[in-house]
Design a protein around this motif. Sequence first.
Motif: not given
Length: 154
Positions: A76-89
């Motif tokens: 959830v953190l990886v998906i949320g970080g990527y989709w939520g902010s557009g910042t590359p993981i």
Amino acid sequence: MYDQLTIVAAVANDISASAAKLTALDEWNTVARDALPTHVRIWLGMMFLNNLAALAFVWRRVAARWVFGGFLVSHVLVIGGYWGSGTPILAGQVSLFHIIFWTPGIVALVVKRSEMRPWSAYSVWATLVFVFYAGSMSIDIRDAAVFLTHILSS
């Protein structure tokens, strides 16, 4: 038993060497995952399914709750970080999440190992968790350290 552990260690070492072509500071995205060798993608798919299989045990096994919870939160953190902010993981960031959120599941399995009966579905699943997590952690520890060093030096 010793022969089986040797085979598992050799496979984990091969997975680790193949996956090492993706560095800790590379983006962890569909393109990167698709570029991994087939046997590494199979390993990742089997590990994903094994983590989902924890659902078969969460109602009766505390350790399975910890394993599934850590798997869920890290994703959830990886998906949320990527989709939520557009910042590359970055791959090292994913590795850090694995270490943080998967370790409690491993600890719970060790603490609750008395619940495992030889060749039960639960003990086979728990053994596979150890195999997959050991293989993953052989990459994750190094990549998380590289990622943290990068972040702290920026």
